[in-house]
Design a protein around this motif. Structure first.
Motif, PDB file in Angstrom:
ATOM      1  N   HIS A 266      21.911  67.896 101.493  1.00  0.00           N
ATOM      2  CA  HIS A 266      20.600  68.356 101.961  1.00  0.00           C
ATOM      3  C   HIS A 266      19.742  68.826 100.794  1.00  0.00           C
ATOM      4  O   HIS A 266      18.523  68.585 100.772  1.00  0.00           O
ATOM      5  N   ARG A 267      20.341  69.488  99.808  1.00  0.00           N
ATOM      6  CA  ARG A 267      19.579  69.936  98.649  1.00  0.00           C
ATOM      7  C   ARG A 267      19.005  68.746  97.879  1.00  0.00           C
ATOM      8  O   ARG A 267      17.907  68.816  97.346  1.00  0.00           O
ATOM      9  N   PHE A 268      19.739  67.661  97.832  1.00  0.00           N
ATOM     10  CA  PHE A 268      19.276  66.488  97.102  1.00  0.00           C
ATOM     11  C   PHE A 268      18.272  65.656  97.886  1.00  0.00           C
ATOM     12  O   PHE A 268      17.399  65.018  97.304  1.00  0.00           O
ATOM     13  N   THR A 269      18.391  65.638  99.212  1.00  0.00           N
ATOM     14  CA  THR A 269      17.600  64.698 100.011  1.00  0.00           C
ATOM     15  C   THR A 269      16.675  65.354 101.037  1.00  0.00           C
ATOM     16  O   THR A 269      15.741  64.706 101.518  1.00  0.00           O
ATOM     17  N   GLY A 270      16.960  66.595 101.429  1.00  0.00           N
ATOM     18  CA  GLY A 270      16.209  67.217 102.516  1.00  0.00           C
ATOM     19  C   GLY A 270      16.662  66.753 103.884  1.00  0.00           C
ATOM     20  O   GLY A 270      16.017  67.044 104.895  1.00  0.00           O
ATOM     21  N   VAL A 271      17.797  66.041 103.936  1.00  0.00           N
ATOM     22  CA  VAL A 271      18.307  65.464 105.193  1.00  0.00           C
ATOM     23  C   VAL A 271      19.670  66.073 105.512  1.00  0.00           C
ATOM     24  O   VAL A 271      20.520  66.204 104.626  1.00  0.00           O
ATOM     25  N   TRP A 272      19.861  66.421 106.785  1.00  0.00           N
ATOM     26  CA  TRP A 272      21.178  66.871 107.236  1.00  0.00           C
ATOM     27  C   TRP A 272      21.931  65.691 107.817  1.00  0.00           C
ATOM     28  O   TRP A 272      21.454  65.030 108.727  1.00  0.00           O
ATOM     29  N   GLN A 273      23.115  65.418 107.302  1.00  0.00           N
ATOM     30  CA  GLN A 273      24.005  64.448 107.917  1.00  0.00           C
ATOM     31  C   GLN A 273      25.417  64.709 107.402  1.00  0.00           C
ATOM     32  O   GLN A 273      25.611  65.332 106.369  1.00  0.00           O
TER      33      GLN A 273
ATOM     34  N   ALA B  20      25.538  69.066 112.084  1.00  0.00           N
ATOM     35  CA  ALA B  20      24.739  68.032 111.426  1.00  0.00           C
ATOM     36  C   ALA B  20      25.008  66.665 112.058  1.00  0.00           C
ATOM     37  O   ALA B  20      26.151  66.362 112.424  1.00  0.00           O
ATOM     38  N   PRO B  21      23.979  65.835 112.204  1.00  0.00           N
ATOM     39  CA  PRO B  21      24.171  64.492 112.780  1.00  0.00           C
ATOM     40  C   PRO B  21      25.157  63.668 111.956  1.00  0.00           C
ATOM     41  O   PRO B  21      25.319  63.877 110.747  1.00  0.00           O
ATOM     42  N   LEU B  22      25.772  62.714 112.615  1.00  0.00           N
ATOM     43  CA  LEU B  22      26.748  61.851 111.960  1.00  0.00           C
ATOM     44  C   LEU B  22      26.032  60.760 111.164  1.00  0.00           C
ATOM     45  O   LEU B  22      25.079  60.153 111.645  1.00  0.00           O
ATOM     46  N   ARG B  23      26.509  60.532 109.932  1.00  0.00           N
ATOM     47  CA  ARG B  23      25.973  59.435 109.130  1.00  0.00           C
ATOM     48  C   ARG B  23      26.392  58.114 109.751  1.00  0.00           C
ATOM     49  O   ARG B  23      27.559  57.923 110.095  1.00  0.00           O
ATOM     50  N   LEU B  24      25.459  57.193 109.862  1.00  0.00           N
ATOM     51  CA  LEU B  24      25.743  55.885 110.438  1.00  0.00           C
ATOM     52  C   LEU B  24      25.677  54.834 109.335  1.00  0.00           C
ATOM     53  O   LEU B  24      24.690  54.726 108.618  1.00  0.00           O
ATOM     54  N   GLY B  25      26.740  54.074 109.182  1.00  0.00           N
ATOM     55  CA  GLY B  25      26.759  53.041 108.171  1.00  0.00           C
ATOM     56  C   GLY B  25      26.929  53.607 106.771  1.00  0.00           C
ATOM     57  O   GLY B  25      27.296  54.768 106.582  1.00  0.00           O
ATOM     58  N   ASP B  26      26.639  52.779 105.779  1.00  0.00           N
ATOM     59  CA  ASP B  26      26.828  53.199 104.389  1.00  0.00           C
ATOM     60  C   ASP B  26      25.546  53.060 103.576  1.00  0.00           C
ATOM     61  O   ASP B  26      25.585  52.872 102.359  1.00  0.00           O
ATOM     62  N   GLY B  27      24.407  53.149 104.252  1.00  0.00           N
ATOM     63  CA  GLY B  27      23.129  53.037 103.554  1.00  0.00           C
ATOM     64  C   GLY B  27      22.833  54.249 102.689  1.00  0.00           C
ATOM     65  O   GLY B  27      23.407  55.328 102.873  1.00  0.00           O
ATOM     66  N   ALA B  28      21.939  54.067 101.733  1.00  0.00           N
ATOM     67  CA  ALA B  28      21.544  55.144 100.827  1.00  0.00           C
ATOM     68  C   ALA B  28      20.404  55.949 101.439  1.00  0.00           C
ATOM     69  O   ALA B  28      19.665  55.473 102.303  1.00  0.00           O
ATOM     70  N   THR B  29      20.261  57.192 100.989  1.00  0.00           N
ATOM     71  CA  THR B  29      19.170  58.074 101.398  1.00  0.00           C
ATOM     72  C   THR B  29      18.386  58.467 100.156  1.00  0.00           C
ATOM     73  O   THR B  29      18.973  58.820  99.127  1.00  0.00           O
ATOM     74  N   ALA B  30      17.075  58.405 100.239  1.00  0.00           N
ATOM     75  CA  ALA B  30      16.236  58.723  99.080  1.00  0.00           C
ATOM     76  C   ALA B  30      16.337  60.201  98.721  1.00  0.00           C
ATOM     77  O   ALA B  30      16.460  61.066  99.602  1.00  0.00           O
ATOM     78  N   LEU B  31      16.290  60.492  97.421  1.00  0.00           N
ATOM     79  CA  LEU B  31      16.219  61.881  96.987  1.00  0.00           C
ATOM     80  C   LEU B  31      14.874  62.474  97.395  1.00  0.00           C
ATOM     81  O   LEU B  31      13.866  61.769  97.466  1.00  0.00           O
ATOM     82  N   CYS B  32      14.872  63.773  97.661  1.00  0.00           N
ATOM     83  CA  CYS B  32      13.597  64.437  97.905  1.00  0.00           C
ATOM     84  C   CYS B  32      12.818  64.479  96.585  1.00  0.00           C
ATOM     85  O   CYS B  32      13.380  64.285  95.504  1.00  0.00           O
ATOM     86  N   ARG B  33      11.532  64.722  96.660  1.00  0.00           N
ATOM     87  CA  ARG B  33      10.672  64.626  95.477  1.00  0.00           C
ATOM     88  C   ARG B  33      11.137  65.548  94.358  1.00  0.00           C
ATOM     89  O   ARG B  33      11.180  65.164  93.197  1.00  0.00           O
TER      90      ARG B  33
ATOM     91  N   ALA C 221      14.223  66.840  93.771  1.00  0.00           N
ATOM     92  CA  ALA C 221      15.499  66.423  93.202  1.00  0.00           C
ATOM     93  C   ALA C 221      15.377  65.142  92.392  1.00  0.00           C
ATOM     94  O   ALA C 221      16.191  64.881  91.507  1.00  0.00           O
ATOM     95  N   ALA C 222      14.347  64.319  92.687  1.00  0.00           N
ATOM     96  CA  ALA C 222      14.151  63.088  91.940  1.00  0.00           C
ATOM     97  C   ALA C 222      13.509  63.343  90.574  1.00  0.00           C
ATOM     98  O   ALA C 222      13.459  62.442  89.740  1.00  0.00           O
ATOM     99  N   ASP C 223      13.039  64.546  90.344  1.00  0.00           N
ATOM    100  CA  ASP C 223      12.416  64.919  89.066  1.00  0.00           C
ATOM    101  C   ASP C 223      13.531  65.348  88.105  1.00  0.00           C
ATOM    102  O   ASP C 223      14.058  66.458  88.193  1.00  0.00           O
ATOM    103  N   THR C 224      13.901  64.471  87.201  1.00  0.00           N
ATOM    104  CA  THR C 224      15.000  64.786  86.288  1.00  0.00           C
ATOM    105  C   THR C 224      14.689  65.971  85.397  1.00  0.00           C
ATOM    106  O   THR C 224      15.601  66.683  84.966  1.00  0.00           O
ATOM    107  N   ASN C 225      13.427  66.196  85.101  1.00  0.00           N
ATOM    108  CA  ASN C 225      13.081  67.374  84.306  1.00  0.00           C
ATOM    109  C   ASN C 225      13.405  68.655  85.043  1.00  0.00           C
ATOM    110  O   ASN C 225      13.885  69.632  84.472  1.00  0.00           O
ATOM    111  N   TRP C 226      13.176  68.653  86.363  1.00  0.00           N
ATOM    112  CA  TRP C 226      13.498  69.838  87.153  1.00  0.00           C
ATOM    113  C   TRP C 226      15.006  70.014  87.273  1.00  0.00           C
ATOM    114  O   TRP C 226      15.535  71.120  87.132  1.00  0.00           O
ATOM    115  N   LEU C 227      15.731  68.923  87.501  1.00  0.00           N
ATOM    116  CA  LEU C 227      17.178  69.009  87.616  1.00  0.00           C
ATOM    117  C   LEU C 227      17.810  69.543  86.346  1.00  0.00           C
ATOM    118  O   LEU C 227      18.802  70.279  86.379  1.00  0.00           O
ATOM    119  N   ALA C 228      17.252  69.188  85.211  1.00  0.00           N
ATOM    120  CA  ALA C 228      17.841  69.544  83.929  1.00  0.00           C
ATOM    121  C   ALA C 228      17.479  70.956  83.474  1.00  0.00           C
ATOM    122  O   ALA C 228      17.987  71.433  82.462  1.00  0.00           O
TER     123      ALA C 228
END
Length: 232
Positions: A167-174, A209-222, A224-231
């Motif tokens: 959830h911290r990386f994507t903003g999604v609960w699963q 939390a809802p069950l993950r369906l399949g093996d698809g990817a989930t986009a990072l939230c904005r 978490a996608a900022d490598t400068n912020w992660l670092a």
């Protein structure tokens, strides 16, 4: 040096959070980092960690990896594996931790272990969960209800370490089936969550939390996608 497309893997273990990055083209390892996690213990069976500390550790090890790759390298994906059977009560909207992270080997709920399985015979659990007894999570729910009644708020979710970091990386609960199985609310035969075992607790399926369906990817939230912020 040509820019590479890289993949990052995180392994959230019980005592150490490990990370490594790989060249997507040939799978070659590029760098690795790890950080030991602080665990609180006592003579009553406590085994718990600070959830925000887990997130801090994740950012730290990813930051270490990013220092060891070329600035022009592109991160194509991030995979996460986590200790099974851990428990955290988190705020549904913000994801903020309401409780500590109770590890899989925190045994303060042991007094309830013999109660839930005896509500039904072995055949019931074999049909539902394809095992002889329910997941330990149901007994832990009973312990949480007795110790901290406020966890039953509809604004709270019962999740594990993997779901919290996801959830911290994507903003999604699963959650995946393995975590649901350990909670005890998974119908293994039908591959779905079920309310039936939760009837032995005060929790509802809406707090899971809802069950993950399949093996698809989930986009990072904005953020978490900022490598400068992660670092940082």
């Amino acid at each position: 040096l040509m820019a590479r497309r890289i993949l990052i893997g995180l392994d959230l273990g019980t005592t150490v959070l490990k990370a490594a990055c790989f060249d997507r083209a040939d799978g070659a390892g590029i760098a690795r980092a790890e950080q030991r996690l602080t665990t609180h213990t006592d003579t009553q069976g406590a085994r718990e960690q600070d959830a925000d500390g887990l997130w801090s550790a994740a950012r730290t090890v990813i930051g270490e990896l990013l220092k060891r790759v070329h600035p022009q390298d592109t991160i194509d994906g991030l995979g996460l594996a986590a200790q099974g059977g851990s428990t955290l009560i988190a705020h549904r909207e913000s994801g903020a931790p309401i409780s500590p992270m109770y590890l899989w080997n925190d045994m303060r709920f042991a007094a309830y272990l013999n109660d839930v399985p005896h509500r039904h015979d072995t055949r019931h659990w074999q049909t539902l969960a394809l095992r002889d007894e329910p997941g330990w999570g149901l007994a832990r729910m009973r312990w949480l209800e007795a110790q901290y009644p406020a966890v039953l708020s509809p604004n709270h979710l019962y999740v594990g370490a993997g779901e919290f970091l996801f959830h911290r990386f994507t903003g999604v609960w699963q959650q995946d089936a393995g975590n649901a199985h350990q909670i005890g609310c998974y119908n293994a035969a039908a591959h779905c969550l079920t309310e039936v075992p939760l009837q032995h607790t005060e929790f509802s399926l809406a707090q899971i939390a809802p069950l993950r369906l399949g093996d698809g990817a989930t986009a990072l939230c904005r953020r978490a996608a900022d490598t400068n912020w992660l670092a940082q």
